[in-house]
Scaffold this motif. Structure first.
Motif, mmCIF file in Angstrom:
data_model
loop_
_atom_site.group_PDB
_atom_site.id
_atom_site.type_symbol
_atom_site.label_atom_id
_atom_site.label_comp_id
_atom_site.label_asym_id
_atom_site.label_seq_id
_atom_site.Cartn_x
_atom_site.Cartn_y
_atom_site.Cartn_z
ATOM 1 N N GLN A 194 51.963 21.063 1.839
ATOM 2 C CA GLN A 194 51.955 22.231 0.970
ATOM 3 C C GLN A 194 50.977 23.282 1.501
ATOM 4 O OE1 GLN A 194 50.830 20.941 -2.896
ATOM 5 N NE2 GLN A 194 51.731 22.693 -3.948
ATOM 6 N N ARG A 216 52.474 24.896 4.510
ATOM 7 C CA ARG A 216 53.560 25.815 4.170
ATOM 8 C C ARG A 216 52.998 27.096 3.586
ATOM 9 N NH1 ARG A 216 57.310 21.311 1.312
ATOM 10 N NH2 ARG A 216 57.926 20.225 3.199
ATOM 11 N N ARG A 217 51.980 26.946 2.722
ATOM 12 C CA ARG A 217 51.392 28.143 2.124
ATOM 13 C C ARG A 217 50.758 29.021 3.189
ATOM 14 N NH1 ARG A 217 48.630 26.742 -3.681
ATOM 15 N NH2 ARG A 217 50.425 25.665 -4.539
ATOM 16 N N ILE A 246 60.691 34.083 5.251
ATOM 17 C CA ILE A 246 61.522 33.074 4.586
ATOM 18 C C ILE A 246 62.493 33.762 3.629
ATOM 19 C CG2 ILE A 246 61.439 31.204 2.884
ATOM 20 C CD1 ILE A 246 58.838 30.312 4.310
ATOM 21 N N LEU A 253 66.506 33.607 3.609
ATOM 22 C CA LEU A 253 67.281 33.121 2.474
ATOM 23 C C LEU A 253 68.215 34.201 1.954
ATOM 24 C CD1 LEU A 253 64.603 31.019 0.569
ATOM 25 C CD2 LEU A 253 66.421 30.224 2.056
ATOM 26 N N VAL A 270 64.655 26.012 -2.371
ATOM 27 C CA VAL A 270 64.255 25.984 -0.955
ATOM 28 C C VAL A 270 63.107 26.951 -0.707
ATOM 29 C CG1 VAL A 270 65.018 26.547 1.389
ATOM 30 C CG2 VAL A 270 66.507 25.251 -0.120
ATOM 31 N N ARG A 271 63.166 28.105 -1.354
ATOM 32 C CA ARG A 271 62.112 29.097 -1.167
ATOM 33 C C ARG A 271 60.766 28.544 -1.656
ATOM 34 N NH1 ARG A 271 58.813 32.636 -3.046
ATOM 35 N NH2 ARG A 271 58.522 34.579 -1.882
ATOM 36 N N ARG A 303 59.914 25.456 -1.973
ATOM 37 C CA ARG A 303 59.464 24.372 -1.106
ATOM 38 C C ARG A 303 58.881 24.911 0.195
ATOM 39 N NH1 ARG A 303 58.606 20.364 -4.350
ATOM 40 N NH2 ARG A 303 58.107 19.190 -2.476
ATOM 41 N N LEU A 304 59.567 25.873 0.807
ATOM 42 C CA LEU A 304 59.125 26.362 2.115
ATOM 43 C C LEU A 304 57.819 27.130 2.030
ATOM 44 C CD1 LEU A 304 62.407 27.504 3.907
ATOM 45 C CD2 LEU A 304 61.044 25.458 4.314
ATOM 46 N N GLY A 352 55.516 26.462 -0.285
ATOM 47 C CA GLY A 352 54.483 25.602 -0.875
ATOM 48 C C GLY A 352 54.130 25.957 -2.304
#
Lengths: 346, 287
Positions: A248, A251-252, A326, A330, B22-23, B25-26, B28
């Motif tokens: 986490q 990812r952050r 991201i 998406l 998904v957003r 999760r990616l 965090g």
């Protein structure tokens, strides 16, 4: 001296480094404190010059006998922060152990000879709990490590706390506060862990996602300050409540991970560059209970999650996967679907 | 045309929801509790996967879900079987899906689970933690439902010929914990898991080599390789018994007589429920 009041003379060790310099400056700014003496084996870096203007900085090597220096200074409080967590930057593991263990022994010997001393604050670490698969999920202050920590830092910390216990027995009149800090984060602090997170490609342990905790440096300084000017005897976990997992956190901060099998990392510890403390932490994680801290100090540090986000904001360089990128990816998927949908309609 | 429109809307909604998942999760942006329990991952990934097994493969039926407390902490104590701990996972899903409060069952696992990479992470993320007193106390103090299988490896690793015979409960540590925390004990009987991997033998040297408690030999494993890991589609039944109030003995958590007495009571209740369920299910592979 009024036992509950602020001490008149405060001695801070490790003053050339971030935590020491900042706490020394904060205490020096307190009008109740007459004098702050900062000790370190090295001179503080130049950019701390303004910060340490009100502090009497002295070059002292704690690994040698300091004699009755603290008695001569008429020290009423000692803040021991000259504890190093990693062999990097401290001249190898032998020098690190020398500074942590021998340095603490000499300092405590000097403390014992200082009749004016009323308060002792010692930097410890949650590394005291070690990390293993047989440990409970959350450590309270009285949890004993199931295994002696394999890493050098963890063992140093246990030694340091052992010497403080002995000191408490011999000088029951001194209020001793032991602060077990979680790894520090903050916009300005530079630590080993933060250098780790700053890499664009971050190695992790395959099949492991440790639970981590951090303490914001500003909150760490506030706890230290209160330990100096108020009476808080005992041992306390100092960490931001809550948990963030390594995946986490990465990812952050938009990093790309490079999972490595554990045996390979174990082998890498022999080559240096990564310590057993770090491997164990990154395999098993470590979470501590902060209830005792909150109750005793009447202060709740910002949560691990918030503290870490504050760190990310100030270290955005090197980010690969930004939320914007991201999002645009998406949105692209959504766009493709949308186009198909409208074609179907037409 | 109207129908097509509705279908498309439904799929659009699903895609949108999946993309936002998904957003999160990616980037965090999700919460994990102190034990590492990831509610979102459990809801979106673990539970849907298990639900297919639970509904279509094992045709699970649940009885007495009202015996699971609406709120507050409780210990759910069950029989353990089936070579791998699939029964524990199905129990979690039964509690979540059938209970009106959709509560999560927090499992206690052996330290062996936390030694393994990947397995340890899936365990923590799905809400399990190490079976040790501090962790159980903390979970019960938070008011969580805690799932315990006192037979441990003796239960999962027993031979097919011993199916539905409860093994020893060991030290019955779960009773002491329940007494100390004044938490009720809810006995649960699980029928069906015994038949999924009928255990015929145990290759001890291989188990020692892998550091596992046993190395199972079933009619299909290891002979058919990965195919042998597909569980047989037995019919499952899960019954929750009436909660046992532990408050009258709350201050006797360290009295072995009281502890073993209560443990026997729990054990007999579960064994009784098992017999009852087996009578209702004449053939393990027919509904």
């Amino acid at each position: 001296m009024d036992i509950t009041g602020a001490p008149r003379v405060v001695v801070v060790t490790g003053v050339s480094r971030f935590l020491g310099a900042h706490i020394a400056a904060q205490i020096a700014a307190d009008p109740r404190v007459e004098r702050v003496v900062g000790l370190d084996r090295a001179n503080p870096p130049d950019d701390y010059e303004d910060l340490l203007a009100g502090v009497d900085v002295r070059r002292v090597d704690l690994t040698r006998n300091t004699g009755n220096m603290l008695a001569k200074l008429r020290a009423e409080a000692v803040v021991h922060l000259a504890v190093v967590s990693s062999p990097q930057g401290s001249g190898g593991r032998a020098a690190m152990k020398e500074q942590n263990v021998i340095g603490t022994m000499h300092l405590l010997a000097a403390c014992q000879q200082a009749p004016t001393l009323k308060r002792l604050v010692v930097r410890s670490s949650t590394a005291a709990y070690g990390a293993s698969f047989r440990d409970p999920a959350v450590f309270t202050e009285d949890t004993e490590a199931r295994d002696v920590p394999r890493g050098g830092y963890g063992r140093d910390i246990l030694d340091i706390e052992g010497y403080v216990r002995g000191f408490r027995r011999r000088r029951a009149d001194v209020t001793a506060t032991v602060l077990r800090f979680a790894p520090f984060v903050g916009p300005t602090a530079e630590t080993v862990l933060l250098r780790y997170f700053a890499q664009p490609l971050v190695p992790t342990v395959l099949g492991r996602d440790p639970r981590l905790q951090f303490i914001h440096v500003d909150d760490a300084l506030e706890i230290l300050r209160r330990s100096v000017v108020e009476d808080h005897p005992g041992t306390f976990n100092v960490a931001g409540p809550g948990v963030i997992t390594l995946s986490q956190a990465l990812r952050r901060s938009g990093r790309v991970t490079l999972p490595i099998v554990e045996p390979l990392l174990q082998a890498a510890t022999r080559l240096g560059g990564v310590s057993l403390d770090q491997v164990d932490l990154f395999v098993h994680g470590r979470v501590v209970d902060t209830q005792k801290l909150t109750q005793e100090f009447g202060f709740t540090p910002r949560s691990t999650s918030v503290a870490f986000d504050d760190f990310i904001k100030s270290h955005e360089a090197g980010t690969v996967l930004t939320p914007e990128r991201i999002d645009s990816f998406l949105d692209m998927i959504k766009g493709v679907r949308g186009a198909r949908g409208s074609r179907g309609q037409g | 045309m109207q129908e097509v429109q509705e279908v498309r809307d439904e799929w659009d909604a699903r895609v949108a929801s999946a993309l936002s998942f998904v957003r999160r999760r990616l980037t965090g942006q999700y919460e994990v509790d102190d034990f590492g329990f990831d509610t979102e991952l459990t809801d979106y990934v673990f539970h849907p996967l298990l639900r297919t097994l639970y509904k279509n493969w094992f045709r699970t039926e649940v009885f007495g879900i009202d015996n699971v407390p609406k709120e507050d902490g409780a210990l759910i104590v069950g029989n353990h079987s089936g070579t791998i701990a699939l029964d524990a996972l199905m129990l979690c899903l039964a509690v979540h899906d059938e209970h009106p409060g959709h509560r999560y069952l927090r499992l206690l696992a052996a330290d062996f689970v936390f030694r393994l990479p990947l397995v340890s992470e899936i365990a923590r993320k799905s809400g399990a933690t190490l079976a040790c007193n501090p962790d159980v106390d903390r979970l019960l103090h938070e008011g969580q439902l805690v799932g315990v299988f006192p037979e441990g490896f003796k239960g999962v690793g027993k031979r097919f010929s011993e199916r539905y015979k409860l093994q020893r409960f060991g030290r019955a540590g779960f009773v002491s914990v329940a007494l100390r925390n004044k938490a009720p004990i809810v006995p649960v009987a699980i029928v069906g898991a015994e038949e999924i991997y009928p255990l015929l033998g145990n290759i001890k040297p291989l188990a020692r080599l892998l550091g596992a408690p046993y190395f199972p030999v079933t009619p299909t494993f290891p002979w058919l390789g990965p195919l042998g890991m597909v569980p047989l589609p037995s019919k499952w039944m899960i019954e929750f018994g009436e909660p046992i109030d532990t408050t009258p003995w709350a201050d006797q958590a360290d009295d072995p007589a009281v502890v073993f007495n209560l443990a026997d009571q729990v054990r007999e209740t579960i064994q009784g429920m098992l017999h009852g369920l087996l009578e209702r299910r004449p053939d393990p592979f027919m509904d």
